[in-house]
Design an enzyme around this catalytic site. Structure first.
Site, PDB file in Angstrom:
ATOM      1  CG  ASP A 197      82.902  41.747  83.267  1.00  0.00           C
ATOM      2  OD1 ASP A 197      83.712  40.895  82.889  1.00  0.00           O
ATOM      3  OD2 ASP A 197      83.223  42.888  83.637  1.00  0.00           O
ATOM      4  CD  GLU A 256      84.910  37.559  85.468  1.00  0.00           C
ATOM      5  OE1 GLU A 256      86.113  37.503  85.211  1.00  0.00           O
ATOM      6  OE2 GLU A 256      84.308  38.648  85.562  1.00  0.00           O
TER       7      GLU A 256
HETATM    8  C1  GLC Z   1      86.248  40.527  83.740  1.00  0.00           C
HETATM    9  C2  GLC Z   1      86.612  40.287  82.296  1.00  0.00           C
HETATM   10  C3  GLC Z   1      87.907  40.971  82.008  1.00  0.00           C
HETATM   11  C4  GLC Z   1      87.725  42.452  82.252  1.00  0.00           C
HETATM   12  C5  GLC Z   1      87.211  42.721  83.658  1.00  0.00           C
HETATM   13  C6  GLC Z   1      86.713  44.119  83.809  1.00  0.00           C
HETATM   14  O1  GLC Z   1      87.159  39.942  84.607  1.00  0.00           O
HETATM   15  O2  GLC Z   1      86.640  38.916  82.030  1.00  0.00           O
HETATM   16  O3  GLC Z   1      88.340  40.730  80.708  1.00  0.00           O
HETATM   17  O4  GLC Z   1      88.937  43.105  82.069  1.00  0.00           O
HETATM   18  O5  GLC Z   1      86.129  41.891  83.977  1.00  0.00           O
HETATM   19  O6  GLC Z   1      85.517  44.298  83.115  1.00  0.00           O
END
Ligand code: GLC
Ligand code: MG
Length: 526
Positions: A197, A256
């Site tokens: 994340d 991500e």
């Molecule tokens: C990432 C996740 C999202 C979350 C954010 C904070 O972007 O995909 O859903 O709100 O991180 O953890």
């Protein structure tokens, strides 16, 4: 193909209206028949749910709403029996404010070891009443919150997301060690990998300079940004790679990584760092031949330079579902013609590209975004922090319709309603209905995934564009596969390259003379 499960919204085993791990276990046979190779499961750890589980209070257990640790173990074992690998979601940028570390930090004094795990700073102004700098939360408002009463020390802590998600200090070796230990905890339990994340956010400029409105807020960052995509972050992933490589089997990381260009993305995928990352350039491309082709070329070029496989993704739990993005009926209640046609064509395009594909739960059913959720049911912190100005994310998180003619559409065992209401019109989109309909979106995904498993050309490898005019994309995958996409709205004859080929599959029926109608893709064996 890796299938993203958003556990709250996938399948509910106990009738409390919230999906859970036993619910996922019960649906593994569905996933196997769909043709998934792996699942990525969004966080299921103990959490006060300020951000639907992306606020973790204990990284080594399971949230009671979702089940018990034994359910996670059983899920991994049963998935493996079916040949499905399991990737779990790791949230390293921040913890929950209810994590024992943060509680201890609040209880301790400024300058203590407990506070040093997070980013506490003194405020500005005569009484420290002004936040340490002008950084902005991704969910709206200031990225700083002053330590709440009854503590009187008056320090502020950084949170790039919700105030209940304090950012960790990744220059602190204790933080580094803790996360390597968390990785081992789950690797020992047999998981095949981790989705990381906010992988581009861990490192912050220690000087914490103001942004001065100079940098775009939120979103992907340009080079030199004080808290996105900083060079120091790569050292963290080198350490993690060493941890994962010490385990038997293929254990993988997928990041991500919201960065400005595929070139910056590729830096996360060097030999000794993450294995893959989501390709948001492709997700963000609009439905026209030029921007799709550019997104595909730029991604493949940048990634091949570091020897990393490309990945392709159209939707996830943070973005508007692509049926709607591509022009579906904004009400989300009726069969959205244009958006659905394009989504069908996009599915065949995506599944024919070289590399891995991520499918977000419900995409195989052609679910549209639910755009008219009433304010009182919304839970996205982005919605709550901006008084509704932002926060489209609940609309893509509405629970899956499995069967029956009325909500909850078999989501749970009884008549109890799910945590977000499902549109009545989803009666036409249930798994049950679509399994019985050879022209359904689900049938299209199943056929495409079957071919993807059978045809040696698909999956990893290379592609070569075939010359076409206008709003048409066509490419070859050697030795004998061609994908043609008519991105425009008028019918076009297929290119000469497939004249003697055999049609394998098309996203919608072709014209009697073999032309592709608007918003249609076709796969050929040549
Ligand atoms: C990432 C996740 C999202 C979350 C954010 C904070 O972007 O995909 O859903 O709100 O991180 O953890
Ligand atoms: Mg439940």
């Amino acid at each position: 193909m890796i299938y993203q499960i958003y556990p709250r919204s996938f399948a509910d085993s106990d009738g409390d209206g919230i999906g859970d791990l036993p619910g996922i276990r019960a649906r593994l046979p569905y996933l196997r028949r769909l043709g998934v190779d792996a699942v990525w499961i969004s966080p299921f750890y103990p959490s006060p749910m300020a951000d639907a589980g992306y606020d973790v209070s204990d990284y080594r257990d399971v949230e009671p709403i979702f089940g018990r640790l034994a359910d996670a173990d059983a899920l991994v074992a049963e998935a493996h029996e079916l040949g499905i690998r399991v990737i779990i979601d790791l949230v390293p940028n921040h913890t929950s404010d209810e994590h024992e570390w943060f509680r201890a930090a609040l209880a301790a004094a400024p300058g203590s070891r407990e506070r040093a795990r997070y980013l506490f700073r003194e405020g500005r102004g005569t009484h420290g009443e002004i936040p340490p700098n002008d950084w902005i939360s991704n969910f709206g408002g200031a990225a700083w919150t002053r330590v709440p009463a009854p503590d009187r020390t008056g320090q502020w802590y950084l949170h790039l997301f919700d105030a209940k998600q304090p950012d960790l200090d990744w220059t602190n070796p204790e933080v580094v060690e803790e996360f390597e230990s968390i990785l081992r905890f789950w690797l020992d339990r047999g998981v095949d990998g981790f989705r990381i994340d906010v992988a581009h956010g861990l490192a912050k400029d220690p000087e914490m300079p103001d942004l001065h409105g100079e940098w775009a807020t939120g979103g992907p960052a340009v080079e030199g940004h004080p808290h996105w995509d900083r060079d120091e972050v790569h050292e963290v992933y080198r350490g993690w790679r060493r941890v994962a490589d010490a385990y038997a089997g293929d254990r993988v990381f997928v990041g991500e990584v919201w960065v400005q260009t595929p070139k910056r993305l590729a830096r996360y995928l060097r030999d000794d760092e993450l294995h893959t990352a989501f390709n948001f350039t492709y997700l963000l491309a609009s439905w026209d031949a030029e921007s799709l082709r550019t997104a595909i070329d730029d991604s493949i070029d940048a990634l091949s330079a570091v020897g990393a496989p490309a990945t392709w993704v159209l939707s996830n739990h943070d973005v508007v579902r692509h049926v709607t993005r591509y022009g579906g009926d904004r009400s989300g209640h009726d069969a959205p013609d244009q958006g659905t046609r394009r989504a069908r064509a996009a599915a065949l395009l995506t599944l024919a590209l070289p590399g891995g594909v991520y499918v977000y739960q419900g995409e195989e059913l052609g679910l549209p975004e639910v755009v008219d959720l009433p304010a009182e049911v919304r839970q996205d912190p982005a919605f709550l922090r901006t008084a509704g100005a932002d926060g489209m994310r609940d609309g893509c998180r509405v629970p899956i319709p499995w069967s029956g003619d009325a909500p909850p559409f078999g989501f749970g065992p009884g008549p109890g309603q799910p945590w977000l209401p499902q549109p009545a019109g989803w009666a036409a989109l249930t798994v049950e209905k679509q399994l019985a309909d050879p022209s359904s979106m689900l049938a299209l995904y199943r056929s495409a995934l079957e071919l993807r498993h059978d045809r040696p050309e698909l999956g990893d490898g290379t592609m070569a564009w075939i010359d076409t005019d206008g709003e048409v994309l066509a490419f070859r995958r050697d030795p004998g596969f061609v994908c043609v996409v008519n991105v425009g709205s008028d019918p076009v004859p297929p290119p000469d390259a497939v004249r003697d080929g055999a049609l394998l599959l098309s996203s919608d029926p072709l014209e009697p003379d073999g032309s592709l109608p608007g918003a249609t893709s076709a796969w050929y064996s040549v």
